[in-house]
Structures are given as structure tokens and as C-alpha cells.
Motif scaffolding. Structure first.
Motif, PDB file in Angstrom:
ATOM      1  N   HIS A 118      76.572 -48.728  39.598  1.00 55.77           N
ATOM      2  CA  HIS A 118      76.317 -49.646  40.699  1.00 55.77           C
ATOM      3  C   HIS A 118      75.476 -49.057  41.822  1.00 55.77           C
ATOM      4  N   ASP A 119      75.443 -47.723  41.942  1.00 56.41           N
ATOM      5  CA  ASP A 119      74.626 -47.113  42.986  1.00 56.41           C
ATOM      6  C   ASP A 119      74.160 -45.746  42.501  1.00 56.41           C
ATOM      7  N   ASP A 120      73.287 -45.124  43.296  1.00 60.13           N
ATOM      8  CA  ASP A 120      72.678 -43.871  42.853  1.00 60.13           C
ATOM      9  C   ASP A 120      73.673 -42.716  42.818  1.00 60.13           C
ATOM     10  N   ASP A 121      74.638 -42.703  43.731  1.00 58.10           N
ATOM     11  CA  ASP A 121      75.682 -41.679  43.655  1.00 58.10           C
ATOM     12  C   ASP A 121      76.391 -41.744  42.308  1.00 58.10           C
ATOM     13  N   GLU A 122      76.787 -42.930  41.933  1.00 57.79           N
ATOM     14  CA  GLU A 122      77.502 -43.117  40.667  1.00 57.79           C
ATOM     15  C   GLU A 122      76.604 -42.777  39.484  1.00 57.79           C
ATOM     16  N   ARG A 123      75.322 -43.114  39.581  1.00 62.30           N
ATOM     17  CA  ARG A 123      74.402 -42.818  38.481  1.00 62.30           C
ATOM     18  C   ARG A 123      74.278 -41.317  38.251  1.00 62.30           C
ATOM     19  N   LEU A 124      74.072 -40.558  39.323  1.00 62.17           N
ATOM     20  CA  LEU A 124      73.918 -39.121  39.148  1.00 62.17           C
ATOM     21  C   LEU A 124      75.214 -38.489  38.647  1.00 62.17           C
ATOM     22  N   ARG A 125      76.334 -38.903  39.189  1.00 60.36           N
ATOM     23  CA  ARG A 125      77.610 -38.356  38.733  1.00 60.36           C
ATOM     24  C   ARG A 125      77.831 -38.673  37.251  1.00 60.36           C
ATOM     25  N   SER A 126      77.539 -39.888  36.870  1.00 57.67           N
ATOM     26  CA  SER A 126      77.760 -40.292  35.476  1.00 57.67           C
ATOM     27  C   SER A 126      76.846 -39.527  34.528  1.00 57.67           C
ATOM     28  N   VAL A 127      75.589 -39.340  34.948  1.00 59.61           N
ATOM     29  CA  VAL A 127      74.636 -38.612  34.105  1.00 59.61           C
ATOM     30  C   VAL A 127      75.100 -37.179  33.892  1.00 59.61           C
ATOM     31  N   ILE A 128      75.524 -36.510  34.964  1.00 62.47           N
ATOM     32  CA  ILE A 128      75.931 -35.109  34.849  1.00 62.47           C
ATOM     33  C   ILE A 128      77.198 -34.973  34.009  1.00 62.47           C
ATOM     34  N   VAL A 129      78.166 -35.821  34.223  1.00 61.05           N
ATOM     35  CA  VAL A 129      79.390 -35.771  33.408  1.00 61.05           C
ATOM     36  C   VAL A 129      79.058 -36.007  31.941  1.00 61.05           C
ATOM     37  N   HIS A 130      78.234 -37.007  31.687  1.00 60.17           N
ATOM     38  CA  HIS A 130      77.850 -37.320  30.308  1.00 60.17           C
ATOM     39  C   HIS A 130      77.072 -36.168  29.673  1.00 60.17           C
ATOM     40  N   LEU A 131      76.109 -35.624  30.409  1.00 57.22           N
ATOM     41  CA  LEU A 131      75.287 -34.538  29.882  1.00 57.22           C
ATOM     42  C   LEU A 131      76.134 -33.311  29.556  1.00 57.22           C
ATOM     43  N   TYR A 132      77.070 -32.973  30.434  1.00 58.13           N
ATOM     44  CA  TYR A 132      77.892 -31.781  30.207  1.00 58.13           C
ATOM     45  C   TYR A 132      78.853 -31.987  29.036  1.00 58.13           C
ATOM     46  N   ARG A 133      79.345 -33.188  28.884  1.00 60.47           N
ATOM     47  CA  ARG A 133      80.217 -33.458  27.730  1.00 60.47           C
ATOM     48  C   ARG A 133      79.431 -33.350  26.427  1.00 60.47           C
ATOM     49  N   LEU A 134      78.217 -33.869  26.423  1.00 60.22           N
ATOM     50  CA  LEU A 134      77.371 -33.726  25.237  1.00 60.22           C
ATOM     51  C   LEU A 134      77.140 -32.253  24.921  1.00 60.22           C
ATOM     52  N   ALA A 135      76.813 -31.488  25.938  1.00 61.60           N
ATOM     53  CA  ALA A 135      76.525 -30.073  25.746  1.00 61.60           C
ATOM     54  C   ALA A 135      77.745 -29.315  25.242  1.00 61.60           C
ATOM     55  N   ALA A 172      82.393 -31.225  37.870  1.00 60.20           N
ATOM     56  CA  ALA A 172      83.002 -31.430  39.187  1.00 60.20           C
ATOM     57  C   ALA A 172      82.566 -30.336  40.158  1.00 60.20           C
ATOM     58  N   LEU A 173      82.492 -29.104  39.652  1.00 61.02           N
ATOM     59  CA  LEU A 173      82.072 -27.988  40.491  1.00 61.02           C
ATOM     60  C   LEU A 173      80.619 -28.144  40.913  1.00 61.02           C
ATOM     61  N   VAL A 174      79.748 -28.495  39.955  1.00 61.12           N
ATOM     62  CA  VAL A 174      78.324 -28.662  40.262  1.00 61.12           C
ATOM     63  C   VAL A 174      78.119 -29.816  41.237  1.00 61.12           C
ATOM     64  N   LEU A 175      78.796 -30.916  40.989  1.00 61.10           N
ATOM     65  CA  LEU A 175      78.615 -32.097  41.841  1.00 61.10           C
ATOM     66  C   LEU A 175      79.162 -31.859  43.255  1.00 61.10           C
ATOM     67  N   ARG A 176      80.174 -31.027  43.354  1.00 62.47           N
ATOM     68  CA  ARG A 176      80.718 -30.730  44.691  1.00 62.47           C
ATOM     69  C   ARG A 176      79.654 -30.096  45.579  1.00 62.47           C
ATOM     70  N   GLY A 177      78.804 -29.254  44.963  1.00 62.55           N
ATOM     71  CA  GLY A 177      77.744 -28.622  45.733  1.00 62.55           C
ATOM     72  C   GLY A 177      76.491 -29.466  45.847  1.00 62.55           C
TER      73      GLY A 177
END
Length: 220
Positions: free
Chosen positions: A94-111, A209-214
Motif C-alpha cells: 500500500h505504500d513505499d515503506d511497506e514495499r521496501l520492507r516486503s522486498v527485503i524480507v522476500h529477497l532474504y528468504r529466497l537467499a 529486521a536488523l537491516v531494515l532497522r538501520g
């Protein structure tokens, strides 16, 4: 009706001292991915590929054309769903904050859950080669083209620092690539359990969570 002869799988039939190849194409490509990830492109010989696939030494040449062509088939197979999945994920937010968080969580799970592809990406990203050109064109650039507008918007809003694009790329993807480093993770693990015994999604989520916190602190 059939004459009782077993139907062949989509894989080609090998000749020579080996039995006909009865693995599905996806299994051939997955074994190829594991081999390239473990040995690197230069260290992966046609002989070793044949041994791990259980086929004649001519199989890869006859089926795919060359080691380089086989590598490209392996990469295209492994990353075939990456961009469509990312596009759907971005569309659901719904917003850019959510988009970036979702992308990073998804990318790290894939990795975390595909260490072979992760290791291959990490290795090839250090080498100036036509293989990196292929990865960039087919996966890295489409990924970054999808994410960059979100990042630019967050920069404009003061939510994340304004830094060059490649620095942000490293900040987002670098930790994901590190999730392939199981041997050193095993040595650093305080519980002495092998990384393979851990919940891979939990590992990825803790890191994201650690990366997004920073990178993207919570709004005050």
C-alpha cells in the motif's frame, strides 16, 4: 495404447556407457546449479558435470551446446519466477515503506532457502564476464528497476539516506548474499548447531529486521 516401452522423460537420451537419462529436465538443471555453485564456473568441467548427472561426457554438449550455454539454462531455470513474484509483491503493498520492507524480507528468504543460487550470484558478481552481463540483463537490472522508484521516493521523503544507487544496492543485497556463507556461520553459531539445522526463514527474518532497522527506521 502403448507397446509397453517406458516413456522417456523430457531430458535427452545419453549415449555411451551410461544408461538413458531418465531425470526430468528440472532435476538436470538443479544438479547443474548445485555443481556451478559449489565449484564455480571455471572449476566446473564437462567431465565433472557428466559424473554428477550420470551421463556420457557428450551429453551437455549435445543437449545444450556448450558449458556456457548450459550455465545460462541453469540460471534461467533458477530465476524464472523471480521477477513475476516480485512484481506481484510490489503490487500488493500500500505504500513505499511497506514495499521496501516486503522486498527485503522476500529477497532474504529466497537467499536463505536457495543457497546454491545465492552462492552463484555472489561469486559471479565479483567477476567482469559475459555471465555477469547475463545475470544483470535477466535478473539484476529488472529487480533494481522495480525497486529503484520505491527507493527514490523514500529518499525524497527523507525516510532513507540519499546515497548513490550502487551503495544502496549493496546495502539491500549484500546481507542476502551473506546468507550463503554457512561454513563461517557454523563456526560463529553460539549453540554449535549447524546452520542447516536452523529455521532458514527465521534466520532471514532476523537479518532483514536488523537491516531494515538501520535502513528504514520506524516512523516516530
Amino acid at each position: 495404447m502403448t507397446d509397453g516401452t517406458p516413456r522417456q522423460t523430457p531430458a535427452a537420451t545419453a549415449r555411451g556407457k551410461y544408461a538413458p537419462v531418465r531425470m526430468h529436465e528440472s532435476e538436470i538443471l538443479r544438479r547443474g546449479l548445485d555443481t556451478f555453485a559449489e565449484l564455480g564456473y571455471a572449476g566446473t568441467t564437462m567431465r565433472e558435470l557428466a559424473r554428477r548427472l550420470g551421463v556420457s561426457h557428450n551429453f551437455v554438449h549435445e543437449r545444450y551446446g556448450s558449458k556456457d550455454d548450459f550455465w545460462r539454462s541453469v540460471v534461467d531455470f533458477a530465476l524464472r519466477d523471480a521477477q513475476p513474484t516480485l512484481d506481484r509483491l510490489l503490487a500488493e503493498c500500500h505504500d513505499d515503506d511497506e514495499r521496501l520492507r516486503s522486498v527485503i524480507v522476500h529477497l532474504y528468504r529466497l537467499a536463505a532457502n536457495d543457497s546454491a543460487m545465492n552462492r552463484l550470484l555472489s561469486d559471479e558478481s565479483t567477476r567482469d564476464s559475459s555471465r555477469l552481463d547475463h545475470l544483470h540483463q535477466r535478473f539484476i537490472k529488472p529487480f533494481w528497476d522495480s525497486v529503484e522508484p520505491v527507493i527514490n521516493s523514500l529518499m525524497d521523503a527523507g525516510r532513507i539516506p540519499r546515497v548513490p544507487a550502487h551503495i544502496l544496492y549493496f546495502a539491500v543485497t549484500g546481507p542476502a548474499l551473506a546468507l550463503a556463507q554457512d561454513p563461517i556461520a557454523d563456526r560463529l553459531s553460539p549453540d554449535n548447531l549447524p546452520t542447516a539445522a536452523h529455521d532458514r526463514n527465521a534466520m532471514a527474518d532476523a537479518l532483514s529486521a536488523l537491516v531494515l532497522r538501520g535502513l528504514l527506521p520506524p516512523r516516530l
